[in-house]
Design an enzyme around this catalytic site. Structure first.
Site, PDB file in Angstrom:
ATOM      1  N   HIS A  37     -17.350  -3.795  11.343  1.00  0.00           N
ATOM      2  CA  HIS A  37     -18.596  -4.754  11.228  1.00  0.00           C
ATOM      3  C   HIS A  37     -19.025  -5.037   9.744  1.00  0.00           C
ATOM      4  O   HIS A  37     -19.372  -4.213   9.126  1.00  0.00           O
ATOM      5  CB  HIS A  37     -19.839  -4.272  12.295  1.00  0.00           C
ATOM      6  CG  HIS A  37     -21.054  -5.024  11.926  1.00  0.00           C
ATOM      7  ND1 HIS A  37     -21.070  -6.262  12.670  1.00  0.00           N
ATOM      8  CD2 HIS A  37     -22.109  -4.860  11.476  1.00  0.00           C
ATOM      9  CE1 HIS A  37     -22.401  -6.734  12.518  1.00  0.00           C
ATOM     10  NE2 HIS A  37     -23.032  -6.038  11.637  1.00  0.00           N
TER      11      HIS A  37
ATOM     12  N   ASP B  15     -21.065  -6.991   7.259  1.00  0.00           N
ATOM     13  CA  ASP B  15     -22.353  -8.127   7.117  1.00  0.00           C
ATOM     14  C   ASP B  15     -21.905  -8.972   6.102  1.00  0.00           C
ATOM     15  O   ASP B  15     -21.452  -8.573   5.058  1.00  0.00           O
ATOM     16  CB  ASP B  15     -23.570  -7.047   6.784  1.00  0.00           C
ATOM     17  CG  ASP B  15     -24.034  -6.451   8.158  1.00  0.00           C
ATOM     18  OD1 ASP B  15     -24.404  -7.019   9.280  1.00  0.00           O
ATOM     19  OD2 ASP B  15     -23.996  -5.219   7.857  1.00  0.00           O
TER      20      ASP B  15
ATOM     21  N   ASP C 298     -24.824  -6.953  16.481  1.00  0.00           N
ATOM     22  CA  ASP C 298     -25.783  -6.353  15.748  1.00  0.00           C
ATOM     23  C   ASP C 298     -27.108  -7.074  15.732  1.00  0.00           C
ATOM     24  O   ASP C 298     -28.159  -6.549  15.089  1.00  0.00           O
ATOM     25  CB  ASP C 298     -25.426  -6.123  14.218  1.00  0.00           C
ATOM     26  CG  ASP C 298     -26.024  -5.277  13.435  1.00  0.00           C
ATOM     27  OD1 ASP C 298     -26.667  -4.420  13.969  1.00  0.00           O
ATOM     28  OD2 ASP C 298     -25.948  -5.393  12.315  1.00  0.00           O
TER      29      ASP C 298
ATOM     30  N   HIS D 164     -27.352 -12.557  10.405  1.00  0.00           N
ATOM     31  CA  HIS D 164     -28.253 -11.989  11.310  1.00  0.00           C
ATOM     32  C   HIS D 164     -29.134 -10.875  10.240  1.00  0.00           C
ATOM     33  O   HIS D 164     -30.069 -10.456  10.483  1.00  0.00           O
ATOM     34  CB  HIS D 164     -27.704 -10.761  12.482  1.00  0.00           C
ATOM     35  CG  HIS D 164     -26.945  -9.914  12.006  1.00  0.00           C
ATOM     36  ND1 HIS D 164     -25.555 -10.234  11.931  1.00  0.00           N
ATOM     37  CD2 HIS D 164     -26.969  -8.816  11.849  1.00  0.00           C
ATOM     38  CE1 HIS D 164     -24.828  -9.096  11.811  1.00  0.00           C
ATOM     39  NE2 HIS D 164     -25.714  -8.156  11.649  1.00  0.00           N
TER      40      HIS D 164
END
Length: 873
Positions: free
Chosen positions: A67, A69, A191, A473
């Protein structure tokens, strides 16, 4: 590029349930009954490339993933290159390098990748030989793209337009470089901090077969776990689009991480498996979440034990590790209704050393599956969310349905993630404005019909990519570190500047040609603080106003100027009425106006601007009298009313606040009071839930009643309120709201938009799918507002006689904000936040925006209010 994929799937409803019926090996997608376009026999990607399951066993789909970001604690560049690892040990380029090498070694291995902003950058750096190898992995389904957007976007603060744009950007890249096999089959929102029904609707319409996410309210999750209801069909647009917007949705058991103790990233503390001459079985348990089951994260530095399977060694742990993993499988499987479960093996920025992960996963699979000889019914395999979805689709199972959303998200009794609906309001406003300008830039690039050598599309791409990153996000959400927020804003500014070049070239083509080419246009991007160099500096200017809408439009123009008398003419020579008013004293105090000389603002209205058309205005300083100049006067000694053809507003001469509002077209009048107020943010140390502080993510006021702020009254133009808000540091965190009080009897019901599109009904202290135990009466009733919030009252209670009609009071916003109706007849919007404590969700610093002078960031915003009569059609 692809727009949608249709699947052979029939759907029918049984009471509160939705049943799916499989027809000849179909795909999961939203419920549309149609034929699937056949994939070519070669390459074999997608569902045909899935590793085989065992029909009579509990199949555990292990999903290796990372994951990544697109900015959070570090900037997107720092994350990609692995810079500033003192902040966070993360380098995306090394992750992709390492994973590709491991996948090339073994055809059975799988890996999913999500964030195309990173992958596209990596791809551009590779030579053709490496690209060919990666294409082979994609064509064989060994490397699978999931979601496929430029980022994993936020779902609360994003506009549907920007969501579509950022997915278009990523999907186009995949289509151009990988063809049909690059098409994502599954959406992956593991997320974001709450989930929008509109997002599900968009995914269904884009043709995704399923959606998986990780976060939902803790009370909702407990109920779903107890009822084995973690997978369902989400009806994304039940009132307008119907079945076409339905989507199979699954909730990851452990967010997006592996089971506890099974993280084998370098640096983890989980035990490895050591292979010996007479190796015993080891069962690998993968939880269905954002990360691996607890204790099974084999990322560098995680601390989870590796698989140590050499019996000659003292730390041999195969039996123990297999037992632990099988226990994790059992714990998860009892909450799901099918023979298969999915466990995500990875987490944030993991697989920088993919060999560590895959070596332990290989052992885990081997030893767990070896126990089948002794009667175990658990079968592990490398898989992907798409392959898991494919198996679920063959179950001929009846699934529950859902037609509301997953807001607000609470992770515990006093932790409602509703603060980020407003966090960093200046950035949210900039993103909203940039989204608008991007649409204009794309239009003008097309209308200009430029030749390829002009490279205008490349210039538009700069803003597209900046906007794609900004939808992340931890970007528009306002939950990033301050230096990362600055980087997002700088990228948008660069994109803005690049698109100004395109706008300049296009408008030159659209403007009438005389004896010479029109000069380069200059852009006023800081009129929100009454600053524009060209209108302040020059006595004569020509203004070009472009209408990007498909309908004729009217608009008001406000320009910072020096002087009080002007000549304002249209292109045809007609005089345009105008007004000059002084720049307010509060505006002059904004530190970012340093070097600005404008003392006044020139205001006029333009009407009848053609669709996709221009209107030219000539402005020059005049020599006549100053009768059109309107200085500020002392507030009248009696109530007074301002009105236009549509609306009138009455002001109270004592409070200097709005007192009453009337819709003149229908003679509907309501008492109305608008106040600027603030909550004090709770100052906890986060050691326990009851001590949770209000922070970038979490909104937690220390009392349910806000305090009124003493501010100078704003002036009103076109019945549109403009407020300048600055939160000073007096050793208390503040959450600033604008509250509207009306006489409407609303019965605890109010309405908010979903990402700027459909409307969702909200009920105070209520959740549709479970019995809510409300522990935070203010924060627990806040919802994201992207464009509008309104309340209604049956007209008989609001001086209207039609029993089929409701009186409706609406507030339109200029950016995403948190909003609620905490008491009947009220609407409140949170407009600014400045907090002195972190809420301990990872960002590691308070939400303390200090501005250019270090005393507090000034934010200016606009709301438009209206009252109408609503009739159900």
């Amino acid at each position: 590029m692809w727009l949608y994929r249709k699947s052979v799937l029939s759907i029918y409803v049984k009471g509160p349930y939705i049943a799916l019926h499989n027809q000849k090996g179909v795909l999961f997608w939203g419920g549309v009954l149609s034929m699937t376009q056949a994939r070519p026999s070669k390459p074999e990607c997608g569902y045909t490339s899935c590793n085989p399951i065992k029909e009579d066993m509990l199949n555990v789909h292990l999903v290796p993933h990372t994951h990544d970001d697109v900015g959070w604690l570090k900037t997107v560049d720092q994350y990609y290159y692995g810079d500033h690892n003192d902040i966070q040990n993360a380098g995306v380029q090394y992750i992709i390098d390492s994973v590709v090498q491991e996948l090339l070694k073994d055809p059975s291995k799988r890996f999913i990748y999500v964030e195309i902003a990173f992958f596209a950058r990596w791809w551009r750096e590779q030579d053709e030989a490496m690209r060919d190898q990666v294409r082979m992995l994609v064509n064989q389904g060994r490397l699978e793209f999931i979601l496929g957007g430029w980022c994993m976007n936020d779902e609360a603060s994003t506009h549907y337009n920007a969501i579509i744009d950022q997915h278009t950007l990523g999907l186009r890249f995949l289509s151009e470089n990988f063809g049909e096999c690059g098409r994502p089959l599954t959406a992956w929102q593991v997320d974001p901090f709450g989930h929008s029904r509109e997002q599900a609707s968009l995914f269904a319409q884009l043709g995704y077969d399923s959606l998986f996410f990780g976060r939902l309210d803790y009370q909702d999750k407990n109920k779903r776990l107890n009822e084995s209801n973690m997978e369902f069909v989400w009806k994304g647009s039940p009132n307008s689009l119907g079945e076409v917007a339905n989507l199979f949705t699954g909730i990851n058991y452990n967010l997006y991480q592996p089971p506890a103790g099974f993280s084998w990233e370098m640096g983890s503390r989980d035990d490895p498996i050591m292979v010996g001459e007479t190796a015993n079985l080891f069962t690998g348990v993968l939880f269905n979440g954002y990360g691996p089951p607890g204790g099974f994260n084999w990322n560098e530095g995680s601390g989870d034990d590796p698989m140590m399977d050499d019996k000659r060694l003292h730390d041999y742990n195969v039996e123990k590790r297999v037992d632990e993993f099988l226990k994790a499988v059992e714990d998860q499987a009892k909450h799901y209704r099918s023979r298969d479960i999915m466990m995500t093996m990875g987490s944030d920025f993991e697989y920088q050393n993919a060999h560590t992960w895959y070596k332990n996963l290989d052992k885990l699979i081997h030893y767990v599956n070896a126990r089948q000889q002794n009667g175990s019914r658990v079968n592990l395999l490398y898989s992907t969310p798409s392959c898991y979805t494919f198996q679920q689709n063959h179950l001929n199972q009846i699934w529950n349905g859902k037609d509301d959303d997953f807001f607000p998200y609470a992770s515990s009794a006093h932790t409602f993630w509703t603060g980020y609906f407003t966090s960093r309001p200046a950035l949210k406003g900039y993103v909203h404005q940039s989204n608008n300008y991007l649409q204009v830039c794309k239009q003008l690039d097309t209308i200009g019909n430029f030749k390829s050598g002009w490279m205008t599309s490349d210039k538009v791409e700069v803003l597209k990519e900046a906007m794609g990153v900004a939808q992340h996000h931890d970007a528009v959400s306002g939950t990033e570190k301050q230096h990362v927020a600055n980087d997002y804003a700088e990228r948008l500014a660069d994109g803005y500047k690049s698109c100004e070049n395109v706008t300049n070239m296009a408008l030159k083509r659209l403007l009438p040609r005389f004896q010479q080419e029109p000069p380069n246009l200059q852009f006023c991007t800081l009129t929100n603080i009454s600053k524009c160099e060209i209108t302040e500096k020059y006595d004569k200017v020509v203004l070009e106003v472009y209408n990007p809408l498909g309908v004729e439009s009217d608009t008001w123009v406000r320009l910072p100027v020096n002087g009080t008398v002007f000549d304002v003419f249209s292109f045809t020579g007609d005089a345009i009425p105008y007004q000059v008013i002084p720049v307010t004293s509060e505006t002059k105090k904004i530190p970012e106006r340093k070097g600005t000389y404008a003392q006044n603002e020139l205001i006029f209205q333009l009407t009848g601007i053609s669709p996709l058309g221009l209107q030219t205005v000539w402005i020059q300083k005049g020599k006549g009298d100053n009768s059109s100049y309107t200085p500020f006067k002392a507030f009248p000694s009696a109530d007074f009313t301002m009105q236009n053809k549509l609306v009138s507003i009455t002001f109270d001469h004592i409070t200097k606040q709005v007192k009453e509002m009337e819709n003149l077209q229908i003679s509907l009048k309501i008492p109305l009071n608008q106040r600027l107020m603030h909550y004090f943010g709770f100052s906890g140390n986060n050691s326990k839930d009851e001590f949770r502080a209000s922070g970038a993510y979490c909104f937690r006021p220390n009392a349910t009643k806000p305090k009124t702020m003493m501010v100078q009254s704003a002036y009103i133009v076109q019945v549109n309120s403009m407020l300048t808000v600055k939160v000073t540091n007096d050793k208390s965190g503040k959450e600033v709201i604008s509250r509207y009080d009306t006489s409407l009897q609303t019965g605890g019901v109010f309405y908010t938009d979903a990402n700027g599109r459909e409307i969702q009904e909200r009920k105070r202290n209520y959740r549709k799918t479970w019995n809510l135990n409300q522990t935070e009466p203010v924060a627990g009733n806040y919802y994201p507002v992207n464009s509008r919030i309104f309340i209604r009252d049956p007209a008989s209670d609001a001086q209207f006689t039609d029993p089929a009609s409701d009186a409706q009071f609406t507030v339109l916003t200029d950016r995403s904000q948190g909003g609620s109706s905490v008491n009947d007849g009220q609407v409140e919007l949170m407009v600014h936040r400045r907090l002195l404590h972190d809420d301990s969700f990872g960002v590691g610093e308070p939400l303390n925006e200090t501005g250019a002078d270090g005393k507090g960031l000034v934010v200016r915003g606009n709301w438009s209010s209206l009252i109408v009569v609503y009739r159900e059609i």
